[in-house]
Design a protein around this motif. Structure first.
Motif, PDB file in Angstrom:
ATOM      1  N   PHE A  88     -29.305  15.865  42.970  1.00 24.27           N
ATOM      2  CA  PHE A  88     -29.778  14.812  43.639  1.00 24.27           C
ATOM      3  C   PHE A  88     -28.833  14.588  44.782  1.00 24.27           C
ATOM      4  CE2 PHE A  88     -30.102   9.745  44.069  1.00 24.27           C
ATOM      5  CZ  PHE A  88     -31.302   9.942  44.845  1.00 24.27           C
ATOM      6  N   CYS A  89     -27.429  14.568  44.292  1.00 23.24           N
ATOM      7  CA  CYS A  89     -26.285  14.514  45.343  1.00 23.24           C
ATOM      8  C   CYS A  89     -26.332  15.652  46.319  1.00 23.24           C
ATOM      9  CB  CYS A  89     -24.909  14.614  44.575  1.00 23.24           C
ATOM     10  SG  CYS A  89     -24.616  13.255  43.655  1.00 23.24           S
ATOM     11  N   GLU A  90     -26.758  16.756  45.981  1.00 19.29           N
ATOM     12  CA  GLU A  90     -26.762  18.006  46.974  1.00 19.29           C
ATOM     13  C   GLU A  90     -27.741  17.605  48.051  1.00 19.29           C
ATOM     14  OE1 GLU A  90     -27.891  21.277  44.461  1.00 19.29           O
ATOM     15  OE2 GLU A  90     -25.700  21.671  43.902  1.00 19.29           O
ATOM     16  N   ALA A  91     -28.868  17.104  47.318  1.00 24.49           N
ATOM     17  CA  ALA A  91     -29.999  16.778  48.539  1.00 24.49           C
ATOM     18  C   ALA A  91     -29.650  15.465  49.475  1.00 24.49           C
ATOM     19  CB  ALA A  91     -31.368  16.237  47.740  1.00 24.49           C
ATOM     20  N   ILE A  92     -28.810  14.604  48.826  1.00 24.81           N
ATOM     21  CA  ILE A  92     -28.412  13.510  49.620  1.00 24.81           C
ATOM     22  C   ILE A  92     -27.307  13.960  50.556  1.00 24.81           C
ATOM     23  CG2 ILE A  92     -26.883  11.409  49.674  1.00 24.81           C
ATOM     24  CD1 ILE A  92     -28.106  10.914  46.908  1.00 24.81           C
ATOM     25  N   LYS A  93     -26.271  14.859  50.320  1.00 24.59           N
ATOM     26  CA  LYS A  93     -25.450  15.436  51.297  1.00 24.59           C
ATOM     27  C   LYS A  93     -26.184  16.227  52.433  1.00 24.59           C
ATOM     28  CE  LYS A  93     -21.298  14.393  50.075  1.00 24.59           C
ATOM     29  NZ  LYS A  93     -20.559  13.951  51.203  1.00 24.59           N
ATOM     30  N   ALA A  94     -27.292  16.887  51.960  1.00 24.06           N
ATOM     31  CA  ALA A  94     -27.823  17.797  53.103  1.00 24.06           C
ATOM     32  C   ALA A  94     -28.440  16.893  54.158  1.00 24.06           C
ATOM     33  CB  ALA A  94     -29.165  18.524  52.435  1.00 24.06           C
TER      34      ALA A  94
END
Length: 230
Positions: A88-94
């Motif tokens: 989820f954090c990876e997707a937010i960062k993207a």
């Protein structure tokens, strides 16, 4: 953890705040459930209820706010309970957002991975109580996990803060000084935030208004203290 909780982990969303992540325009994702039961917790509905919002829906919300917000606060409850938080954090960062995590520090392994992969920008770590009172206050026996998180953040020079919610009938100046001593010994260099308990109803443990007068003058000056809501 049940599939429903994993698939819909977020209880609710605060669409806009300038207070929870200083110097940033943020939204807050309130994750349902917690592995602690602090009596003064003012989010009993979040701790006890199921989540209603999926991670996909949360990401859709962030996509709609691009250009208006610059960061996301992952709070709760306890967001580090969820197995999909890393992705989820990876997707937010993207999507270009900064991420702040509010945590009780009970999942140091996850925090280490998030920091290593640069998936979190700031952490607010709750130091609930000194070791000798930790289980009594939190109903969680694993102080060593919190301690591991604290040491990880100090050693890594990661941007974070340590904070304690102060209810004067639950924590004494001696208790707070024990926390201060521990922070000093471990080499904590930041501000230690004391957050005065503000009475709301209901709380998780039906906590009453503070009766004792807390004497701030009895606190040792080993670490710099910032007072909130006093």
């Amino acid at each position: 953890m049940r599939d429903a909780a994993i698939n819909n982990p977020i209880h609710s969303i605060t669409k806009f705040t300038t207070l929870d992540y200083p110097h940033h325009l943020a939204s807050i994702f309130w994750f349902a459930k917690c592995n602690m039961a602090c009596p003064y917790c003012y989010n009993p509905h979040i701790v006890r209820d199921e989540g209603t919002i999926s991670l996909d829906k949360a990401l859709e919300f962030l996509q709609s706010r691009q250009g208006r917000l610059d960061s996301v606060v992952l709070s709760g409850g306890e967001c580090t309970l969820y197995p999909h938080l890393e992705g989820f954090c990876e997707a937010i960062k993207a999507l270009g957002y900064k991420i702040k995590i509010d945590t009780n520090g009970s999942n140091p392994q996850l925090l280490a991975r998030l920091i290593e992969k640069e998936l979190v920008d700031y952490i607010a770590l709750d130091y609930k109580a000194p070791k000798y009172k930790y289980e009594t206050l939190t109903h969680n026996r694993h102080f060593e996990r919190f301690e591991q998180s604290l040491k990880l953040l100090i050693k890594g020079h990661f941007p974070f803060e340590v904070r304690t919610t102060l209810h004067s009938d639950l924590l004494s100046p001696q208790d707070i000084n024990s926390i201060i001593d521990d922070l000093h010994v471990k080499g904590y260099q930041g501000l230690y935030y004391l957050q005065n308990y503000l009475h709301v109803e209901p709380t998780l443990g039906a906590t009453k208004m503070q009766q004792n007068q807390f004497d701030l003058s009895k606190l040792t000056p080993l670490v710099p203290i910032e007072l909130r809501n006093f």
